[in-house]
Write a protein that holds these residues in place. Structure first.
Motif, PDB file in Angstrom:
ATOM      1  N   LEU A  89       1.080  -1.481   0.165  1.00  0.00           N
ATOM      2  CA  LEU A  89      -0.306  -0.335   0.123  1.00  0.00           C
ATOM      3  C   LEU A  89       0.932   1.231  -0.004  1.00  0.00           C
ATOM      4  CD1 LEU A  89      -2.403   1.441   0.133  1.00  0.00           C
ATOM      5  CD2 LEU A  89      -2.393   1.449   2.737  1.00  0.00           C
ATOM      6  N   GLU A 143     -10.541   1.931  -8.838  1.00  0.00           N
ATOM      7  CA  GLU A 143      -9.073   1.598  -9.089  1.00  0.00           C
ATOM      8  C   GLU A 143      -9.673  -0.237  -8.285  1.00  0.00           C
ATOM      9  OE1 GLU A 143      -6.270   4.321  -7.822  1.00  0.00           O
ATOM     10  OE2 GLU A 143      -6.856   5.717  -8.239  1.00  0.00           O
ATOM     11  N   THR A 179      -7.325  -4.203  -1.562  1.00  0.00           N
ATOM     12  CA  THR A 179      -6.878  -3.432   0.086  1.00  0.00           C
ATOM     13  C   THR A 179      -8.074  -3.183   0.988  1.00  0.00           C
ATOM     14  OG1 THR A 179      -4.989  -2.560  -0.732  1.00  0.00           O
ATOM     15  CG2 THR A 179      -5.454  -1.766   1.457  1.00  0.00           C
ATOM     16  N   GLU A 234      -7.308   6.626   3.176  1.00  0.00           N
ATOM     17  CA  GLU A 234      -6.843   4.803   3.085  1.00  0.00           C
ATOM     18  C   GLU A 234      -5.992   4.673   3.496  1.00  0.00           C
ATOM     19  OE1 GLU A 234      -5.694   1.919  -0.757  1.00  0.00           O
ATOM     20  OE2 GLU A 234      -5.271   3.659  -1.245  1.00  0.00           O
ATOM     21  N   THR A 235      -4.927   5.461   4.083  1.00  0.00           N
ATOM     22  CA  THR A 235      -3.773   4.447   4.627  1.00  0.00           C
ATOM     23  C   THR A 235      -4.410   4.442   6.427  1.00  0.00           C
ATOM     24  OG1 THR A 235      -2.124   5.348   4.115  1.00  0.00           O
ATOM     25  CG2 THR A 235      -1.272   5.105   5.491  1.00  0.00           C
ATOM     26  N   TRP A 241      -5.637   9.046  -0.499  1.00  0.00           N
ATOM     27  CA  TRP A 241      -4.608   8.244   0.081  1.00  0.00           C
ATOM     28  C   TRP A 241      -4.095   8.125   1.290  1.00  0.00           C
ATOM     29  CZ3 TRP A 241      -0.595  10.288   2.528  1.00  0.00           C
ATOM     30  CH2 TRP A 241      -0.733  12.043   2.031  1.00  0.00           C
ATOM     31  N   TYR A 301     -15.026   1.373  -5.320  1.00  0.00           N
ATOM     32  CA  TYR A 301     -13.409   2.586  -6.107  1.00  0.00           C
ATOM     33  C   TYR A 301     -13.304   1.452  -7.426  1.00  0.00           C
ATOM     34  CZ  TYR A 301     -11.467   6.474  -6.105  1.00  0.00           C
ATOM     35  OH  TYR A 301     -11.136   8.142  -6.314  1.00  0.00           O
ATOM     36  N   LEU A 330     -13.757   2.652  -0.558  1.00  0.00           N
ATOM     37  CA  LEU A 330     -12.800   2.197  -1.093  1.00  0.00           C
ATOM     38  C   LEU A 330     -13.271   0.349  -1.961  1.00  0.00           C
ATOM     39  CD1 LEU A 330     -10.106   3.187   1.365  1.00  0.00           C
ATOM     40  CD2 LEU A 330     -10.365   4.283  -1.227  1.00  0.00           C
ATOM     41  N   ARG A 352       2.429   2.150  -3.043  1.00  0.00           N
ATOM     42  CA  ARG A 352       1.310   2.457  -4.287  1.00  0.00           C
ATOM     43  C   ARG A 352       1.209   3.713  -3.672  1.00  0.00           C
ATOM     44  NH1 ARG A 352      -3.645   2.164  -3.945  1.00  0.00           N
ATOM     45  NH2 ARG A 352      -3.569   0.285  -1.901  1.00  0.00           N
ATOM     46  N   VAL A 353       1.251   4.104  -2.964  1.00  0.00           N
ATOM     47  CA  VAL A 353       0.628   5.322  -2.887  1.00  0.00           C
ATOM     48  C   VAL A 353       2.053   6.430  -2.758  1.00  0.00           C
ATOM     49  CG1 VAL A 353       0.248   7.225  -1.142  1.00  0.00           C
ATOM     50  CG2 VAL A 353      -1.089   5.204  -0.737  1.00  0.00           C
ATOM     51  N   ARG A 403      -7.466  -0.027  -4.956  1.00  0.00           N
ATOM     52  CA  ARG A 403      -8.096   0.176  -4.012  1.00  0.00           C
ATOM     53  C   ARG A 403      -9.598  -1.061  -2.686  1.00  0.00           C
ATOM     54  NH1 ARG A 403      -7.089   6.333  -5.169  1.00  0.00           N
ATOM     55  NH2 ARG A 403      -5.388   6.910  -3.576  1.00  0.00           N
ATOM     56  N   CYS A 404     -10.153  -1.119  -3.818  1.00  0.00           N
ATOM     57  CA  CYS A 404     -10.546  -2.387  -3.919  1.00  0.00           C
ATOM     58  C   CYS A 404     -10.230  -3.638  -3.277  1.00  0.00           C
ATOM     59  CB  CYS A 404     -11.599  -2.494  -4.865  1.00  0.00           C
ATOM     60  SG  CYS A 404     -12.537  -1.305  -5.651  1.00  0.00           S
TER      61      CYS A 404
END
Length: 226
Positions: free
Chosen positions: A8, A84, A90, A58-59, A55, A82, A79, A11-12, A87-88
């Motif tokens: 994660l 992406e 995760t 999400e984190t 982001w 979402y 998410l 990616r961020v 993100r889904c």
């Protein structure tokens, strides 16, 4: 979880475009590393504070949800559906760990929303993993909608078929029998039916297929169907 968080974070970090964002991300990671109750409270505030980048939310949701803090639930559900896929995926993994009793209902609502079908793969997979009361009815409803649609999302339909087979509930037999009539779903539906009934796999209502034939037949069928 450590490996998931590293993925994660990478990616961020790859999505950040300004020095200010990079610095803000570094500060957020420093907060996560503190691991104190006060740090957790700050992470929870990120979830609801205005103008926070996605982001950051999400984190914070990942860290809180993985720790069993249900304040992450709403952000994780957002998410989960979402646009992406990363993100889904995760969000689905963290929601499965979180154990919030609202999760199955939320996943069912997303999986059966006809306006969000293109983004419903991970809600469907989460329903399969949860094995909740909502799982089979929602997967059957989503599959039947795909079978009746003019423009079908075959990936979504196949996920429903495979998920119903994995759960193994007899209530799925009528929908799976209907799915077996579609060349793109026939092999997967036959395998799912076989798991539920304990009988040999059949496709399209025909004779039992020898082992290994289903995959080849499906590939030939896919070449013929636009």
């Amino acid at each position: 979880m450590d490996e998931e968080f590293r993925t994660l974070t990478e990616r961020v970090r790859a999505s950040l475009s300004t020095p200010q964002e990079t610095a803000a991300h570094a500060s957020l990671l420093a907060l996560v590393r503190q691991g104190t109750p006060a740090a957790r409270e700050q992470l929870a505030r990120i979830l609801v504070a205005p103008e926070q980048p996605l982001w950051a939310r999400e984190t914070a949701a990942f860290v809180l949800g993985s720790a069993g803090d249900r304040r992450a639930f709403e952000t994780l559900v957002l998410l989960l559906n979402y646009r992406e896929p990363a993100r889904c995926a995760t969000a689905a993994r963290v929601l499965a760990r979180l154990g919030d009793p609202r999760t199955a209902r939320a996943a069912a609502a997303l999986a059966t929303n006809p306006l969000r079908t293109a983004y419903s793969l991970h809600p469907i997979r989460l329903l399969v993993e949860l094995r909740a009361a909502e799982s089979v009815p929602s997967l059957v409803a989503a599959l039947e909608r795909q079978l009746a649609a003019r423009d079908r999302h075959w990936v979504i339909a196949r996920a429903c078929v495979e998920g119903l087979g994995a759960i193994g509930d007899e209530r799925a037999i009528p929908a799976l029998t209907a799915a077996a009539q579609h060349i793109r779903l026939s092999a997967a539906a036959a395998a799912a039916l076989a798991r539920i009934t304990g009988e040999g796999a059949v496709t399209g209502g025909g004779a039992p297929e020898p082992a290994g034939k289903g995959g080849a037949a499906e590939k030939v069928g896919e070449a013929r169907v636009p």
